[in-house]
Design an enzyme around this catalytic site. Sequence first.
Site, PDB file in Angstrom:
ATOM      1  N   ASP A  57      51.288  54.306  44.969  1.00 44.03           N
ATOM      2  CA  ASP A  57      51.170  53.137  45.829  1.00 44.03           C
ATOM      3  C   ASP A  57      52.315  52.155  45.626  1.00 44.03           C
ATOM      4  O   ASP A  57      52.721  51.458  46.558  1.00 44.03           O
ATOM      5  CB  ASP A  57      49.836  52.435  45.573  1.00 44.03           C
ATOM      6  CG  ASP A  57      48.653  53.217  46.128  1.00 44.03           C
ATOM      7  OD1 ASP A  57      48.872  54.080  47.001  1.00 44.03           O
ATOM      8  OD2 ASP A  57      47.515  52.957  45.688  1.00 44.03           O
ATOM      9  N   GLU A 128      48.761  41.585  48.192  1.00 44.91           N
ATOM     10  CA  GLU A 128      48.136  40.330  47.832  1.00 44.91           C
ATOM     11  C   GLU A 128      49.150  39.286  47.400  1.00 44.91           C
ATOM     12  O   GLU A 128      50.273  39.610  47.003  1.00 44.91           O
ATOM     13  CB  GLU A 128      47.116  40.512  46.697  1.00 44.91           C
ATOM     14  CG  GLU A 128      47.706  40.696  45.320  1.00 44.91           C
ATOM     15  CD  GLU A 128      48.053  42.124  44.958  1.00 44.91           C
ATOM     16  OE1 GLU A 128      49.113  42.327  44.329  1.00 44.91           O
ATOM     17  OE2 GLU A 128      47.274  43.037  45.303  1.00 44.91           O
ATOM     18  N   ASP A 157      42.023  32.022  35.010  1.00 47.46           N
ATOM     19  CA  ASP A 157      43.270  32.714  34.672  1.00 47.46           C
ATOM     20  C   ASP A 157      44.149  32.869  35.906  1.00 47.46           C
ATOM     21  O   ASP A 157      45.358  33.087  35.784  1.00 47.46           O
ATOM     22  CB  ASP A 157      42.974  34.099  34.090  1.00 47.46           C
ATOM     23  CG  ASP A 157      42.555  34.039  32.626  1.00 47.46           C
ATOM     24  OD1 ASP A 157      42.625  32.946  32.035  1.00 47.46           O
ATOM     25  OD2 ASP A 157      42.160  35.081  32.084  1.00 47.46           O
ATOM     26  N   ALA A 165      44.257  46.024  53.097  1.00 45.70           N
ATOM     27  CA  ALA A 165      44.975  47.116  52.435  1.00 45.70           C
ATOM     28  C   ALA A 165      45.075  46.887  50.939  1.00 45.70           C
ATOM     29  O   ALA A 165      45.075  47.828  50.148  1.00 45.70           O
ATOM     30  CB  ALA A 165      46.366  47.288  53.038  1.00 45.70           C
ATOM     31  N   THR A 168      41.631  46.953  47.544  1.00 44.42           N
ATOM     32  CA  THR A 168      41.255  47.944  46.532  1.00 44.42           C
ATOM     33  C   THR A 168      42.243  47.984  45.368  1.00 44.42           C
ATOM     34  O   THR A 168      42.145  48.861  44.506  1.00 44.42           O
ATOM     35  CB  THR A 168      41.170  49.352  47.156  1.00 44.42           C
ATOM     36  OG1 THR A 168      42.423  49.664  47.751  1.00 44.42           O
ATOM     37  CG2 THR A 168      40.066  49.413  48.192  1.00 44.42           C
ATOM     38  N   ALA A 169      43.191  47.047  45.340  1.00 44.86           N
ATOM     39  CA  ALA A 169      44.176  47.020  44.267  1.00 44.86           C
ATOM     40  C   ALA A 169      43.774  45.962  43.226  1.00 44.86           C
ATOM     41  O   ALA A 169      42.681  46.021  42.666  1.00 44.86           O
ATOM     42  CB  ALA A 169      45.554  46.751  44.862  1.00 44.86           C
ATOM     43  N   SER A 173      40.071  45.080  40.915  1.00 47.44           N
ATOM     44  CA  SER A 173      40.010  44.976  39.462  1.00 47.44           C
ATOM     45  C   SER A 173      39.447  43.632  39.016  1.00 47.44           C
ATOM     46  O   SER A 173      38.850  43.529  37.944  1.00 47.44           O
ATOM     47  CB  SER A 173      41.403  45.167  38.857  1.00 47.44           C
ATOM     48  OG  SER A 173      41.900  46.460  39.134  1.00 47.44           O
TER      49      SER A 173
END
Length: 268
Positions: A57, A128, A157, A165, A168-169, A173
């Site tokens: 990716d 993002e 933080d 898109a 899911t990255a 998490s």
Amino acid sequence: MHGVGHGERALALYTDGKVAFVASDADEAQSARADLVARHGDCGIKNASIVVALGGDGLMLETLHRVMDSGVPVYGMNFGSVGFLMNEFSPDALDVRLRAAMPTTIHPLKMRVTTADGNVAEALALNEVSLYRSSYQASKIEIRIDGDVRLDELICDGVIVATPAGSTAYNLSAHGPILPITAPLLALTPISPFRPRRWRGAILSNRASITFRTLEAKKRPTSAVADNVEFEDVLEVQVHEDRRHSVTLLFDPGHSLDERVLIEQFRY
């Protein structure tokens, strides 16, 4: 952001035979590129009608930024660990796969930052925009949506604005929501929020304008990142979807980004 199903357009682009191949530094990806170039040739990205990216990716994002606004679609084959934006690798029948591939068009986020030294800069993000603390001190951030203060102080933080898109990255998490690729939405997700501790973020319209203002900026330095472009010591960060820019990904039938998002939501 939304997907469009112009399969005929992908076919028309491929029939001129102008294909470029790019690969990550992984030995397997480089070997596959050499084999595919020997079979199909390589006209270079500047002359290509379709770009085939061999890697993960990260390579896909890098390639999409390279072809931004050119109208040249990118077909990825996975040599990475996740490959959410990639198709399965096979060296055979590439011409058939490219003719059958379905496109998804993506519009990036535009990030405009003002830093402590007074500089103003912009960058585009397909996955993002994220803010995060740059020292041992937690960041304090005010959040405005379309000019209205929605959260006067988030101690955390960091915080993420993710496209479908990119949902899911890094967003996933951080326990953010997965967004269907065709949804006109953005995910606003805190990273390790301390106060308000129970705030889990928000789902926003992709028409929203989001402004982050860092509080106690000298004591609590904060950086901002658009995909892989980073700015340090930010005072204010403005984010919105920029529909003047676009990129197109190609996916095998039955393995579209919509399907991948759906599959991801039922994994455990």
